[in-house]
Design an enzyme around this catalytic site. Structure first.
Site, PDB file in Angstrom:
ATOM      1  N   ARG A 179     -16.189 -12.784   1.056  1.00 40.39           N
ATOM      2  CA  ARG A 179     -15.373 -11.996   1.991  1.00 40.39           C
ATOM      3  C   ARG A 179     -15.709 -10.519   1.781  1.00 40.39           C
ATOM      4  O   ARG A 179     -15.799 -10.057   0.629  1.00 40.39           O
ATOM      5  CB  ARG A 179     -13.885 -12.241   1.700  1.00 40.39           C
ATOM      6  CG  ARG A 179     -12.936 -11.369   2.532  1.00 40.39           C
ATOM      7  CD  ARG A 179     -11.473 -11.707   2.214  1.00 40.39           C
ATOM      8  NE  ARG A 179     -10.575 -10.691   2.727  1.00 40.39           N
ATOM      9  CZ  ARG A 179     -10.011 -10.711   3.929  1.00 40.39           C
ATOM     10  NH1 ARG A 179     -10.258 -11.722   4.749  1.00 40.39           N
ATOM     11  NH2 ARG A 179      -9.210  -9.744   4.326  1.00 40.39           N
ATOM     12  N   ASP A 224       0.861  -1.189   0.000  1.00 39.16           N
ATOM     13  CA  ASP A 224       0.000   0.000   0.000  1.00 39.16           C
ATOM     14  C   ASP A 224       0.897   1.239   0.000  1.00 39.16           C
ATOM     15  O   ASP A 224       1.835   1.318   0.789  1.00 39.16           O
ATOM     16  CB  ASP A 224      -0.920  -0.005   1.240  1.00 39.16           C
ATOM     17  CG  ASP A 224      -1.941  -1.147   1.196  1.00 39.16           C
ATOM     18  OD1 ASP A 224      -2.118  -1.745   0.111  1.00 39.16           O
ATOM     19  OD2 ASP A 224      -2.552  -1.438   2.237  1.00 39.16           O
TER      20      ASP A 224
HETATM   21  C1  LIG Z   1      -2.852  -0.816  -9.860  1.00 44.27           C
HETATM   22  C2  LIG Z   1      -3.085   0.135  -8.986  1.00 44.27           C
HETATM   23  C3  LIG Z   1      -4.285   0.179  -8.076  1.00 44.27           C
HETATM   24  C4  LIG Z   1      -3.847   1.144  -6.993  1.00 44.27           C
HETATM   25  C5  LIG Z   1      -3.131   2.170  -7.848  1.00 44.27           C
HETATM   26  C6  LIG Z   1      -2.193   1.293  -8.674  1.00 44.27           C
HETATM   27  O1  LIG Z   1      -1.718   1.899  -9.846  1.00 44.27           O
HETATM   28  C7  LIG Z   1      -1.035   0.871  -7.763  1.00 44.27           C
HETATM   29  C8  LIG Z   1      -1.429   0.930  -6.266  1.00 44.27           C
HETATM   30  C9  LIG Z   1      -2.858   0.419  -6.014  1.00 44.27           C
HETATM   31  C10 LIG Z   1      -3.364   0.729  -4.603  1.00 44.27           C
HETATM   32  C11 LIG Z   1      -3.107  -0.383  -3.567  1.00 44.27           C
HETATM   33  C12 LIG Z   1      -3.620   0.080  -2.213  1.00 44.27           C
HETATM   34  C13 LIG Z   1      -5.026   0.698  -2.290  1.00 44.27           C
HETATM   35  O2  LIG Z   1      -5.979  -0.342  -2.495  1.00 44.27           O
HETATM   36  C14 LIG Z   1      -5.122   1.722  -3.462  1.00 44.27           C
HETATM   37  C15 LIG Z   1      -6.440   2.482  -3.420  1.00 44.27           C
HETATM   38  C16 LIG Z   1      -3.939   2.617  -3.450  1.00 44.27           C
HETATM   39  O3  LIG Z   1      -3.841   3.725  -2.948  1.00 44.27           O
HETATM   40  O4  LIG Z   1      -2.903   2.029  -4.133  1.00 44.27           O
HETATM   41  C17 LIG Z   1      -4.851   0.964  -4.770  1.00 44.27           C
HETATM   42  C18 LIG Z   1      -4.945   1.749  -6.090  1.00 44.27           C
HETATM   43  C19 LIG Z   1      -6.354   1.660  -6.677  1.00 44.27           C
HETATM   44  O5  LIG Z   1      -6.980   0.587  -6.669  1.00 44.27           O
HETATM   45  O6  LIG Z   1      -6.830   2.678  -7.181  1.00 44.27           O
HETATM   46  O1  AKG Z   2      -9.532  -6.927   0.721  1.00 46.76           O
HETATM   47  C1  AKG Z   2      -8.606  -7.168   1.492  1.00 46.76           C
HETATM   48  O2  AKG Z   2      -8.711  -7.886   2.462  1.00 46.76           O
HETATM   49  C2  AKG Z   2      -7.263  -6.489   1.246  1.00 46.76           C
HETATM   50  C3  AKG Z   2      -7.263  -5.645   0.002  1.00 46.76           C
HETATM   51  C4  AKG Z   2      -6.098  -4.714  -0.096  1.00 46.76           C
HETATM   52  O3  AKG Z   2      -5.010  -5.060   0.261  1.00 46.76           O
HETATM   53  C5  AKG Z   2      -6.309  -3.360  -0.631  1.00 46.76           C
HETATM   54  O4  AKG Z   2      -7.458  -3.001  -0.961  1.00 46.76           O
HETATM   55  O5  AKG Z   2      -5.305  -2.604  -0.737  1.00 46.76           O
HETATM   56 FE   FE2 Z   3      -3.550  -3.455   0.178  1.00 48.59          FE
END
Ligand SMILES: C=C1C[C@]23C[C@@]1(O)CC[C@H]2[C@@]12CC[C@H](O)[C@@](C)(C(=O)O1)[C@H]2[C@@H]3C(=O)O
Ligand code: AKG
Ligand code: FE2
Length: 326
Positions: free
Chosen positions: A260, A195
């Site tokens: 889930r 994250d």
């Molecule tokens: C593939 C992607 C989804 C994400 C933005 C990204 O380009 C890389 C980081 C991904 C992530 C992972 C943690 C969180 O779920 C999230 C909201 C974040 O801040 O980074 C997601 C992004 C997303 O789903 O928009």
């Molecule tokens: O859905 C979950 O339990 C984890 C998902 C997750 O890691 C995320 O949304 O970044």
């Molecule tokens: Fe995550």
């Protein structure tokens, strides 16, 4: 005849010892720092969050994901906020997941976040707002304890990043539907990633699926526990502690029999905040492992990466030419 078997992701089935923290315990700050260094992950019990808020919010979220597809689609596709299904991010990642992503900061609230609330009862919005406040409180508390244990000065340097009004935090609700066929195999619900924010606070129902990656590369299942929260160290905290804390890789494998539902609060700093190793932890600049980027720069670069990419490379200092060629 050659039978091609589906590759099964490798992970330990025996549960690893996940540190369990009671934030009211006087030794909790020492244990938090240890857990953040060793695993980048821990469980919070005795948290004092109103059980009826949790129950009611889960009921309403379940109803949201049960809405007709045409209604859910009115709040999609995500921009990245709003309702999404299967596609995660902008770079072609897919998972067996439906989700909503909401801004916590009302000043940054996107039209897609508002669109989610248009399809849901007022009570849902009220509960989401209350839940975000509670999560902000828990994230602040954890970071204050880290500050105290590591002697971070001035007080609030870290925790205020999630506490202030301008913090760029968000809330995600992920729904992983059960499989219709009982013989169906586990699939990737949410692919491996770290994250990007400072820290994430996760809660789920009692369906397993979450796994974390240990330093030696083994994946371990995290036994679900609806009565607790799980804290995940994010990339920003790894940078600010100059690598002392580990941003833990995690993923979700779908369960074949039960759905889930998880909710994750991502505590992010204000967009203009400069992220770099904390001078009070690393006195000599030459020991900094990471260069400075604003959260806004890191966040927008993150959106150009795929879910499983190693994003911290964006922060890493370039080695002098002579060294990088060795
Ligand atoms: C593939 C992607 C989804 C994400 C933005 C990204 O380009 C890389 C980081 C991904 C992530 C992972 C943690 C969180 O779920 C999230 C909201 C974040 O801040 O980074 C997601 C992004 C997303 O789903 O928009
Ligand atoms: O859905 C979950 O339990 C984890 C998902 C997750 O890691 C995320 O949304 O970044
Ligand atoms: Fe995550």
């Amino acid at each position: 005849m050659v039978v091609l078997l589906q590759p099964v992701p490798k992970f330990k089935t025996s549960p690893v010892i996940i540190p369990v923290l009671d934030l009211t315990d006087p030794t909790a700050k020492t244990q938090i720092v240890k857990a953040c260094e060793e695993l980048g992950f821990f469980k919070v019990v005795n948290h004092g969050v109103r059980p009826d808020l949790l129950t009611k919010l889960y009921e309403e979220a379940t109803k949201l994901f049960a809405l007709p597809q045409s209604l859910k689609d009115k709040a999609g596709p995500p921009d990245p906020f709003g309702y999404g299904s299967k596609r995660i991010g902008l770079k072609g990642d897919v998972g067996c997941v439906e989700y909503i992503l909401l801004n916590a900061n009302s000043h940054l609230q996107s039209t897609k976040t508002t669109a989610v609330f248009r399809e849901t009862p007022t009570i849902f919005r009220e509960m989401v707002e209350e839940y975000m406040e509670v999560m902000k409180g828990m994230s602040t508390k954890v970071l204050e304890m880290v500050e105290e244990e590591l002697g971070i000065e001035p007080k609030g340097k870290l925790s205020k990043l999630v506490k202030v009004e301008e913090s760029d935090s968000c809330l995600r609700m992920n729904y992983y539907k059960e499989k219709e066929e009982t013989t169906a195999k586990e699939e990737i619900g949410f692919g491996e990633h770290t994250d990007p924010q400072l820290l994430s606070v996760l809660r789920s129902n009692d369906t397993e699926g979450l796994q974390i990656c240990l330093k030696d590369g083994t994946w371990v299942s995290v036994p679900p526990d609806h009565s607790s929260f799980f804290v995940i160290v994010g990339d920003t905290l790894q940078v600010m502690t100059n690598g002392k804390f580990k941003s833990v890789k995690h993923r979700v494998l779908t369960n074949t029999k039960r759905s889930r539902l998880s909710m994750i609060y991502f505590g992010g700093p204000p967009l203009t905040e400069k992220i770099a190793p904390l001078a009070c932890l690393v006195p000599k600049q030459e020991d900094y492992l990471y260069k400075e980027l604003t959260w806004s720069q890191y966040k927008s670069s993150s959106y150009k990466t795929k879910l499983g990419d190693y994003r911290l490379g964006l922060f890493e200092k370039q080695l002098p030419f002579s060294l990088s060629n060795i």
